[in-house]
Scaffold this motif. Structure first.
Motif, PDB file in Angstrom:
ATOM      1  N   THR A   7       1.219  -1.237   0.132  1.00  0.00           N
ATOM      2  CA  THR A   7      -0.035  -0.086  -0.117  1.00  0.00           C
ATOM      3  C   THR A   7       0.871   1.179  -0.339  1.00  0.00           C
ATOM      4  OG1 THR A   7       0.199  -0.196   2.374  1.00  0.00           O
ATOM      5  CG2 THR A   7      -1.746  -1.223   0.985  1.00  0.00           C
ATOM      6  N   TYR A   8      -0.025   2.586  -0.559  1.00  0.00           N
ATOM      7  CA  TYR A   8       1.040   3.414  -0.056  1.00  0.00           C
ATOM      8  C   TYR A   8       1.373   3.836   1.012  1.00  0.00           C
ATOM      9  CZ  TYR A   8       2.703   8.350  -2.779  1.00  0.00           C
ATOM     10  OH  TYR A   8       2.887   9.086  -3.292  1.00  0.00           O
ATOM     11  N   PRO A   9       2.340   4.434   1.025  1.00  0.00           N
ATOM     12  CA  PRO A   9       4.216   4.055   1.935  1.00  0.00           C
ATOM     13  C   PRO A   9       3.517   5.645   2.938  1.00  0.00           C
ATOM     14  CG  PRO A   9       5.529   5.163   0.440  1.00  0.00           C
ATOM     15  CD  PRO A   9       3.975   4.431  -0.466  1.00  0.00           C
ATOM     16  N   PHE A  10       2.614   6.662   2.658  1.00  0.00           N
ATOM     17  CA  PHE A  10       2.466   8.356   2.814  1.00  0.00           C
ATOM     18  C   PHE A  10       1.114   8.106   3.636  1.00  0.00           C
ATOM     19  CE2 PHE A  10       6.519   8.268   0.501  1.00  0.00           C
ATOM     20  CZ  PHE A  10       6.999   9.495   1.760  1.00  0.00           C
ATOM     21  N   THR A  45       4.729  22.009   2.715  1.00  0.00           N
ATOM     22  CA  THR A  45       6.116  21.856   2.364  1.00  0.00           C
ATOM     23  C   THR A  45       7.183  21.318   3.831  1.00  0.00           C
ATOM     24  OG1 THR A  45       5.903  24.054   3.854  1.00  0.00           O
ATOM     25  CG2 THR A  45       5.839  23.847   1.062  1.00  0.00           C
ATOM     26  N   GLY A  46       6.672  20.597   5.043  1.00  0.00           N
ATOM     27  CA  GLY A  46       7.314  19.971   5.780  1.00  0.00           C
ATOM     28  C   GLY A  46       7.790  18.397   5.763  1.00  0.00           C
ATOM     29  N   ARG A  47       8.152  18.182   6.333  1.00  0.00           N
ATOM     30  CA  ARG A  47       8.600  16.783   6.649  1.00  0.00           C
ATOM     31  C   ARG A  47       7.864  15.714   6.768  1.00  0.00           C
ATOM     32  NH1 ARG A  47      14.268  16.728   8.888  1.00  0.00           N
ATOM     33  NH2 ARG A  47      14.532  15.469   7.518  1.00  0.00           N
ATOM     34  N   ASP A  48       6.834  14.825   6.427  1.00  0.00           N
ATOM     35  CA  ASP A  48       6.349  13.950   6.497  1.00  0.00           C
ATOM     36  C   ASP A  48       6.777  12.408   6.057  1.00  0.00           C
ATOM     37  OD1 ASP A  48       3.968  15.319   6.447  1.00  0.00           O
ATOM     38  OD2 ASP A  48       3.049  14.926   4.651  1.00  0.00           O
ATOM     39  N   TYR A  49       6.425  11.290   6.821  1.00  0.00           N
ATOM     40  CA  TYR A  49       7.435  10.416   7.288  1.00  0.00           C
ATOM     41  C   TYR A  49       6.648   9.312   5.916  1.00  0.00           C
ATOM     42  CZ  TYR A  49      10.101  10.202  11.739  1.00  0.00           C
ATOM     43  OH  TYR A  49      11.295  10.978  12.615  1.00  0.00           O
ATOM     44  N   MET A  50       7.979   9.126   5.533  1.00  0.00           N
ATOM     45  CA  MET A  50       7.568   7.370   4.056  1.00  0.00           C
ATOM     46  C   MET A  50       7.792   6.613   5.524  1.00  0.00           C
ATOM     47  SD  MET A  50       9.638   5.985   1.322  1.00  0.00           S
ATOM     48  CE  MET A  50       9.316   4.393   0.287  1.00  0.00           C
ATOM     49  N   TYR A  51       6.642   6.103   5.674  1.00  0.00           N
ATOM     50  CA  TYR A  51       6.447   4.453   6.141  1.00  0.00           C
ATOM     51  C   TYR A  51       6.518   3.410   5.513  1.00  0.00           C
ATOM     52  CZ  TYR A  51       3.440   7.801   9.773  1.00  0.00           C
ATOM     53  OH  TYR A  51       3.384   8.304  10.761  1.00  0.00           O
TER      54      TYR A  51
END
Length: 252
Positions: A7-10, A45-51
């Motif tokens: 599944t999509y990781p964000f 524009t921040g920094r989201d995690y990739m899961y």
């Protein structure tokens, strides 16, 4: 062992450039040897995690500690997983995370499904925080990438490179918000279904892929119980390289 859906990781889908993007991706998707990268910028524009969408093994780390080489991590599924095109191993690479986020990461590390892996960043000179990622079927193949005729370093695996919408489902319970798709259409994660072969006295051909011209890899008796993991058109995936036509299945 229960099969996992890829599944999509964000948590937020915010694709800022697709594989057809003229800014920097056309050289990947139109070259002689190609892959299909997307840039994922998350919710803002921040920094989201990739899961980790499934259990993933770290196969290679590149660029860490270098100001010129973009940080890149190669990831491979620990087991075969369910994708929109069937059950297979999946391998990919992600780029631009910070040194800090991968400082202690080692080859062989396993990210368990649902674990935070790293965040978007600009390492290697990217314009704006994002993760550049590209995926394919099969397993990691050293050195993990190779230049095409347009100078783009594309993913290499033991299988073949695929478009992201062929690899990822969207789990609406996880990726709840879609900010930008750049025109890409991701299938919703399906539910597994128990079905039964309905062919009367004849046996049902099980094919390697979703086509009547695909090789027959087995036959099933009438009444055989199967698990349908996903569908593609009129075809149902019941295992790795195992497809049957849906008109020969019924619920009991």
């Amino acid at each position: 062992m229960a099969l996992q859906y890829f599944t999509y990781p964000f948590k937020t889908m915010g694709i800022s450039q697709s594989y057809t993007g003229s800014y920097s991706h056309e050289k990947y998707s139109t070259g002689n040897r190609k892959d299909y990268p997307i840039d994922e910028a998350g919710s803002d524009t921040g920094r989201d995690y990739m899961y980790a969408p499934v259990d993933l093994v770290v196969e290679k780390i590149y660029g860490r500690g270098s100001s010129r080489q973009p940080n890149t991590v190669w990831l491979q599924t620990k087991n075969k997983v369910i994708t929109p095109i069937g059950v297979c191993y999946v391998c990919g690479r992600a780029t631009h995370m910070s040194d800090a986020d991968i400082r202690n990461l080692k080859v062989g590390h396993v990210f368990k499904a649902g674990a935070k892996m790293f965040r978007e960043y600009v390492d290697g000179g990217a314009t704006g925080n994002h993760i550049h990622m590209t995926w394919g079927t099969g397993k990691y193949k050293s050195p993990g990438w190779k230049a095409n005729n347009k100078g783009a370093y594309v993913l290499i695996t033991t299988g073949s490179n695929k478009k992201p919408e062929q690899i990822f489902f969207r789990d609406k319970a996880f990726t709840k918000k879609v900010r930008s798709t750049q025109g890409l259409d991701f299938k919703t994660k399906p539910s597994k279904k128990t079905m039964y072969v309905s062919t009367g006295k004849s046996r049902l051909n099980v094919r390697k892929s979703y086509s009547t011209t695909s090789a027959v890899v087995g036959k099933l008796k009438n009444g055989t119980k199967v698990t349908v993991y996903c569908t593609r058109g009129n075809w149902c995936c019941i295992g790795a390289n195992m497809w049957v036509h849906k008109k020969y299945l019924k619920a009991k």
